[in-house]
Scaffold this active site. Structure first.
Site, PDB file in Angstrom:
ATOM      1  N   HIS A  57       0.765  -1.342  -0.032  1.00  0.00           N
ATOM      2  CA  HIS A  57       0.061  -0.001   0.077  1.00  0.00           C
ATOM      3  C   HIS A  57       0.688   1.199  -0.024  1.00  0.00           C
ATOM      4  O   HIS A  57       1.124   1.754   1.065  1.00  0.00           O
ATOM      5  CB  HIS A  57      -0.924   0.085   1.355  1.00  0.00           C
ATOM      6  CG  HIS A  57      -1.637  -1.226   1.196  1.00  0.00           C
ATOM      7  ND1 HIS A  57      -1.381  -2.351   1.754  1.00  0.00           N
ATOM      8  CD2 HIS A  57      -3.194  -1.528   1.027  1.00  0.00           C
ATOM      9  CE1 HIS A  57      -2.303  -3.308   1.712  1.00  0.00           C
ATOM     10  NE2 HIS A  57      -3.317  -2.769   1.368  1.00  0.00           N
ATOM     11  N   HIS A 111      -4.305   3.209  -3.557  1.00  0.00           N
ATOM     12  CA  HIS A 111      -4.190   2.620  -2.071  1.00  0.00           C
ATOM     13  C   HIS A 111      -3.399   1.284  -1.970  1.00  0.00           C
ATOM     14  O   HIS A 111      -2.576   1.173  -1.229  1.00  0.00           O
ATOM     15  CB  HIS A 111      -5.740   2.397  -1.734  1.00  0.00           C
ATOM     16  CG  HIS A 111      -5.991   1.534  -0.667  1.00  0.00           C
ATOM     17  ND1 HIS A 111      -5.913   2.137   0.912  1.00  0.00           N
ATOM     18  CD2 HIS A 111      -6.209   0.248  -0.191  1.00  0.00           C
ATOM     19  CE1 HIS A 111      -5.876   1.167   1.762  1.00  0.00           C
ATOM     20  NE2 HIS A 111      -6.325  -0.102   1.111  1.00  0.00           N
ATOM     21  N   ARG A 148     -21.902 -19.121  36.618  1.00  0.00           N
ATOM     22  CA  ARG A 148     -22.720 -18.395  37.521  1.00  0.00           C
ATOM     23  C   ARG A 148     -23.193 -19.153  38.459  1.00  0.00           C
ATOM     24  O   ARG A 148     -23.628 -18.684  39.746  1.00  0.00           O
ATOM     25  CB  ARG A 148     -23.873 -17.860  36.666  1.00  0.00           C
ATOM     26  CG  ARG A 148     -25.018 -17.080  37.542  1.00  0.00           C
ATOM     27  CD  ARG A 148     -26.066 -16.814  36.512  1.00  0.00           C
ATOM     28  NE  ARG A 148     -27.015 -15.902  37.268  1.00  0.00           N
ATOM     29  CZ  ARG A 148     -27.966 -16.239  37.901  1.00  0.00           C
ATOM     30  NH1 ARG A 148     -28.546 -17.479  37.697  1.00  0.00           N
ATOM     31  NH2 ARG A 148     -28.848 -15.424  38.479  1.00  0.00           N
ATOM     32  N   HIS A 170     -27.786 -14.916  25.780  1.00  0.00           N
ATOM     33  CA  HIS A 170     -26.675 -15.011  26.833  1.00  0.00           C
ATOM     34  C   HIS A 170     -25.923 -16.275  27.227  1.00  0.00           C
ATOM     35  O   HIS A 170     -24.925 -16.191  27.968  1.00  0.00           O
ATOM     36  CB  HIS A 170     -27.277 -14.274  28.130  1.00  0.00           C
ATOM     37  CG  HIS A 170     -27.546 -12.882  27.888  1.00  0.00           C
ATOM     38  ND1 HIS A 170     -28.230 -12.287  26.769  1.00  0.00           N
ATOM     39  CD2 HIS A 170     -27.053 -11.850  28.461  1.00  0.00           C
ATOM     40  CE1 HIS A 170     -28.266 -11.073  26.967  1.00  0.00           C
ATOM     41  NE2 HIS A 170     -27.518 -10.591  27.885  1.00  0.00           N
ATOM     42  N   PHE A 199     -20.236 -12.631  25.218  1.00  0.00           N
ATOM     43  CA  PHE A 199     -19.645 -11.565  24.703  1.00  0.00           C
ATOM     44  C   PHE A 199     -18.117 -11.519  24.349  1.00  0.00           C
ATOM     45  O   PHE A 199     -17.617 -10.552  23.850  1.00  0.00           O
ATOM     46  CB  PHE A 199     -19.991 -10.211  25.635  1.00  0.00           C
ATOM     47  CG  PHE A 199     -21.497 -10.240  25.755  1.00  0.00           C
ATOM     48  CD1 PHE A 199     -22.489 -10.332  24.760  1.00  0.00           C
ATOM     49  CD2 PHE A 199     -21.879  -9.929  26.855  1.00  0.00           C
ATOM     50  CE1 PHE A 199     -23.724 -10.062  24.936  1.00  0.00           C
ATOM     51  CE2 PHE A 199     -23.186  -9.952  27.348  1.00  0.00           C
ATOM     52  CZ  PHE A 199     -24.223  -9.874  26.393  1.00  0.00           C
ATOM     53  N   ARG A 259     -17.037 -18.010  39.422  1.00  0.00           N
ATOM     54  CA  ARG A 259     -16.545 -16.579  39.564  1.00  0.00           C
ATOM     55  C   ARG A 259     -16.395 -15.922  40.790  1.00  0.00           C
ATOM     56  O   ARG A 259     -15.821 -15.049  40.981  1.00  0.00           O
ATOM     57  CB  ARG A 259     -17.955 -15.830  38.843  1.00  0.00           C
ATOM     58  CG  ARG A 259     -19.299 -16.017  39.590  1.00  0.00           C
ATOM     59  CD  ARG A 259     -20.510 -15.264  39.021  1.00  0.00           C
ATOM     60  NE  ARG A 259     -21.651 -15.614  39.522  1.00  0.00           N
ATOM     61  CZ  ARG A 259     -22.548 -14.685  39.590  1.00  0.00           C
ATOM     62  NH1 ARG A 259     -22.581 -13.339  39.328  1.00  0.00           N
ATOM     63  NH2 ARG A 259     -23.699 -15.000  40.365  1.00  0.00           N
ATOM     64  N   GLY A 265     -10.801   4.330   7.265  1.00  0.00           N
ATOM     65  CA  GLY A 265     -10.956   3.196   7.974  1.00  0.00           C
ATOM     66  C   GLY A 265     -11.175   2.884   9.163  1.00  0.00           C
ATOM     67  O   GLY A 265     -11.988   2.201   9.919  1.00  0.00           O
ATOM     68  N   SER A 281     -21.552  -9.006  38.331  1.00  0.00           N
ATOM     69  CA  SER A 281     -21.856 -10.038  38.035  1.00  0.00           C
ATOM     70  C   SER A 281     -20.370 -10.786  37.912  1.00  0.00           C
ATOM     71  O   SER A 281     -20.423 -12.176  37.883  1.00  0.00           O
ATOM     72  CB  SER A 281     -22.579 -10.028  36.604  1.00  0.00           C
ATOM     73  OG  SER A 281     -23.793  -9.573  36.900  1.00  0.00           O
ATOM     74  N   PRO A 334      -5.791  -4.952  11.414  1.00  0.00           N
ATOM     75  CA  PRO A 334      -7.324  -4.873  11.394  1.00  0.00           C
ATOM     76  C   PRO A 334      -7.442  -3.455  11.831  1.00  0.00           C
ATOM     77  O   PRO A 334      -7.223  -2.990  13.079  1.00  0.00           O
ATOM     78  CB  PRO A 334      -7.403  -5.839  12.565  1.00  0.00           C
ATOM     79  CG  PRO A 334      -6.252  -6.713  12.555  1.00  0.00           C
ATOM     80  CD  PRO A 334      -5.184  -5.832  12.201  1.00  0.00           C
ATOM     81  N   ILE A 339     -10.283   8.730   0.618  1.00  0.00           N
ATOM     82  CA  ILE A 339     -10.367   7.556  -0.275  1.00  0.00           C
ATOM     83  C   ILE A 339     -10.219   6.251   0.479  1.00  0.00           C
ATOM     84  O   ILE A 339      -9.584   6.120   1.445  1.00  0.00           O
ATOM     85  CB  ILE A 339      -9.193   7.537  -1.287  1.00  0.00           C
ATOM     86  CG1 ILE A 339      -9.106   8.952  -2.074  1.00  0.00           C
ATOM     87  CG2 ILE A 339      -8.931   6.184  -1.865  1.00  0.00           C
ATOM     88  CD1 ILE A 339     -10.230   8.860  -3.340  1.00  0.00           C
ATOM     89  N   GLU A 366     -17.065  -3.781  25.152  1.00  0.00           N
ATOM     90  CA  GLU A 366     -16.273  -5.228  25.309  1.00  0.00           C
ATOM     91  C   GLU A 366     -14.858  -5.047  24.399  1.00  0.00           C
ATOM     92  O   GLU A 366     -13.835  -5.437  24.744  1.00  0.00           O
ATOM     93  CB  GLU A 366     -17.216  -6.443  25.186  1.00  0.00           C
ATOM     94  CG  GLU A 366     -18.159  -6.728  26.046  1.00  0.00           C
ATOM     95  CD  GLU A 366     -19.469  -5.980  25.639  1.00  0.00           C
ATOM     96  OE1 GLU A 366     -20.231  -6.310  26.485  1.00  0.00           O
ATOM     97  OE2 GLU A 366     -19.308  -5.368  24.704  1.00  0.00           O
TER      98      GLU A 366
END
Length: 669
Positions: free
Chosen positions: A38, A270, A525, A478, A442, A362, A166, A389, A128, A197, A416
């Site tokens: 690039h 690019h 849990r 969940h 999650f 936990r 981006g 939690s 990324p 661009i 997150e």
């Protein structure tokens, strides 16, 4: 005009444009040689980068690990030749002209996108889009945390980011800038390559946001400059450095592929080589008559002087640091924490072994953290708005706020992805060990950053609770069913699913001792019984072990993780009444068990029929199960109901395990 005449007429002190053109030339030459890469972004942002490095950035190229250096993050990692050119020109060790010539080739330090650890000066792995700006938030936060502990005379640095369109389109950018704005991270400066661009063409095809207004709404200072006007760039950076009340966005209006007669300002600049003829024309337009990969001595010398100019400042800092206490030095540069961790875990295991109460893992985790925090000042906790939690906060924690960076607990909010990326930045800064909590389901929201933790070999601990259908009434949205298998596929990631308090403490020890590997702690849990006595050996370190042995030859082996180990125990007790010898194997970590000798694996798994039990899908279990063996777990999504009802409905019960064991034994005989 001949090359000799041009060199003779070049001023003894090259201009910003001449120094920037060295970046442009190296970038287009390297991409052309690789026939891949690039060139447009490095050519467009060369003027901005030159002003930043020559005037603002505090660094010493001869000592890249200087703790009080400014951090530079190329969030737009596809423009990696910008970074590599700067590292070569300023004289960083290992970044030679041969590495530049070897751009994107196997074994080179100049990978297609910057990779942390490949060469000094690469602060983080980017590519990324959006990850770099979010890492930088963690770095800027780490600076504030460390300065609050050791003083601003020892730690006082800025974090600079070059981000592209981006990066700012990616959703993670909003999480990152919102957190940075809230915390008023005033030593964070983002230089936006506003070239309008993208690969598809003009950014107007897909976005019409006002980035300046977006950043302002998130609590940032903003400015806009001509990205090809060195004086304007210089003034904007100076203003930003002088006002640390809030983070800064400086929008740098640039032309992608600057200098290319036929591709500048176009998407064709690019992500592909300019071509031999276009490079020739670009050299003529820029007034750069030198051959491929050639930088004239006066320009290279000017750049090398930039790389060395803060050497005396570093010497002064080192003398100051030498007078600091041992604890201060250890916090700045990092220390071996194994002894401190071992003592805390031993104390926790001793307490847990005497505790007959059933607790969720936990909760056992929270009780373990309670032991760790007092002996690990480098341990920084947090949660994505699930503190209660997740059990990630203890009585030893103090919240980090814009007014108090001496705290040791970060409220990341419902962010997150931003949390995970910021923790990578904190870890990369070299002083702190970050851990952060959310629900296991999650993990999908932060998986790209978890993957980068693994790729960069960073010690980041992800406390992921509510790890199965055992969370109950919140239902299938969940309830993680595929997540354990999905996470187990990431290389260099330890996924721990402890069965009780003792294993939870052991898994925390393993996570903290793994200095080059991130860890997942998948925690329940629902309450589980303590199945093990204390014992001095960390049995979880082997990944799997025989928790309940049998006398003589076993008839069946029950293998389980986490909360289902208790079910395996129940099933074994029932089978024992019928004279069936059922060994129980706890397997808290597939990764660590995989690393054991084959002889040990065979000893643990045995030759008898195997029944695996885990409240998740089966995919990752096939490594340990033969065709004749049985898996008891999930085969689809969960449902909304109390946990006990769900386990019964989906057949994840001791009774089902007993029935499966009997059938497997009968089939074998």
């Amino acid at each position: 005009m001949s090359k000799a005449q041009i060199m003779a007429e070049t001023s003894p002190t090259p201009s910003v444009r001449e120094m920037a053109n060295a970046i442009r030339a190296l970038s287009m030459d390297a991409v052309q040689a690789a026939n891949s890469g690039h060139p447009g972004m490095p050519m467009g942002m060369a003027d901005v980068a030159t002003v930043l490095f020559t005037e603002a950035l505090k660094f010493d190229a001869s000592f890249p690990q200087w703790a009080n250096r400014d951090r530079f993050v190329l969030s737009a990692g596809h423009g990696s030749m910008l970074l590599y050119s700067l590292l070569y020109l300023t004289g960083y060790p290992e970044m030679t002209i041969d590495e530049i010539k070897n751009f994107r080739q196997f074994g080179s330090k100049t990978a297609g996108h910057p990779e942390y650890g490949h060469a000094p000066g690469i602060e983080t792995t980017t590519g990324p889009l959006g990850q770099g700006i979010a890492n930088a938030v963690g770095m800027a936060l780490s600076e504030q945390l460390l300065a609050a502990r050791v003083g601003s005379d020892l730690i006082d640095y800025h974090t600079y980011v070059i981000a592209g369109d981006g990066c700012l389109m990616e959703g993670i950018s909003q999480e990152a800038i919102s957190l940075a704005g809230h915390l008023k991270l005033g030593k964070l400066i983002v230089l936006w390559d506003d070239n309008s661009i993208t690969i598809d063409g003009a950014t107007s095809l897909a976005v019409s946001d006002s980035e300046l207004k977006r950043f302002e709404a998130s609590g940032w200072n903003t400015a806009g400059v001509d990205g090809h006007d060195p004086a304007a760039i210089s003034a904007a950076i100076a203003t930003a450095k002088g006002d640390t009340s809030r983070p800064w966005l400086i929008a740098c209006k640039t032309q992608i592929g600057f200098g290319s007669p036929n591709k500048a300002g176009k998407s064709s600049a690019h992500g592909e080589a300019l071509g031999v003829e276009e490079i020739k024309a670009t050299r003529e337009k820029l007034g750069w008559p030198y051959g491929p990969f050639e930088v004239p001595e006066q320009i290279l010398s000017a750049w090398r002087a930039v790389g060395a100019k803060h050497g005396k400042l570093r010497d002064v800092w080192e003398k100051l640091e030498a007078k600091a206490s041992a604890d201060t030095k250890a916090l700045i540069t990092g220390r071996d924490t194994k002894d401190a961790v071992a003592k805390a875990i031993a104390a926790a295991k001793n307490d847990f072994a005497a505790d007959t109460a059933k607790r969720a893992t936990r909760v056992w985790s929270q009780m373990t953290i309670e032991r760790l925090v007092p002996v690990l000042p480098e341990l920084i906790g947090g949660s994505a708005d699930l503190t209660g939690s997740n059990g990630t906060r203890t009585k030893h924690h103090v919240s980090v706020t814009p007014e108090n960076f001496a705290g040791n607990y970060i409220h990341y909010g419902v962010r997150e992805h931003g949390m995970a990326a910021a923790m990578n930045g904190i870890a990369l800064s070299g002083s702190f060990i970050p851990y952060g909590g959310t629900f296991l389901v999650f993990a999908d929201y932060c998986r790209p950053s978890i993957r980068l933790s693994a790729l960069m070999q960073q010690r980041v601990v992800y406390v992921l609770t509510h790890d199965s259908i055992g969370l109950g009434e919140d239902g299938p949205t969940h309830q993680p069913v595929e997540h354990l298998s999905a996470l187990r596929t990431i290389p260099n990631l330890n996924v721990f699913r402890p069965a009780d308090g003792i294993e939870t403490a052991e898994c925390w020890q393993l996570a903290l001792d793994a200095t080059e590997t991130p860890s997942i702690l998948a925690l329940s849990r629902q309450a589980v019984p303590n199945l093990r006595g204390k014992g001095d050996e960390n049995l979880s370190a082997k990944g799997a072990y025989i928790l309940k042995p049998v006398e003589g030859v076993r008839d069946v082996t029950l293998i389980a993780t986490g909360s289902e180990v208790g079910l395996a125990f129940e099933a074994a007790a029932t089978l024992e009444k019928d004279g069936i010898k059922a060994a129980v194997v706890s397997m808290p970590s597939f990764e660590l068990f995989r690393a054991q000798p084959e002889s040990y694996q065979n000893e643990v798994l045995g030759s008898a029929p195997r029944i695996a039990i885990e409240a998740a899908i089966a995919q990752s279990w096939y490594e340990w199960l033969r065709k004749s063996d049985v898996f008891i777990g999930m085969h689809g999504f969960g449902a909304s109901a109390p946990a006990g009802k769900l386990y019964e409905h989906f057949g994840i019960t001791a009774a089902h395990a007993v029935d499966a064991a009997r059938k497997a034994i009968a089939k074998k005989s």
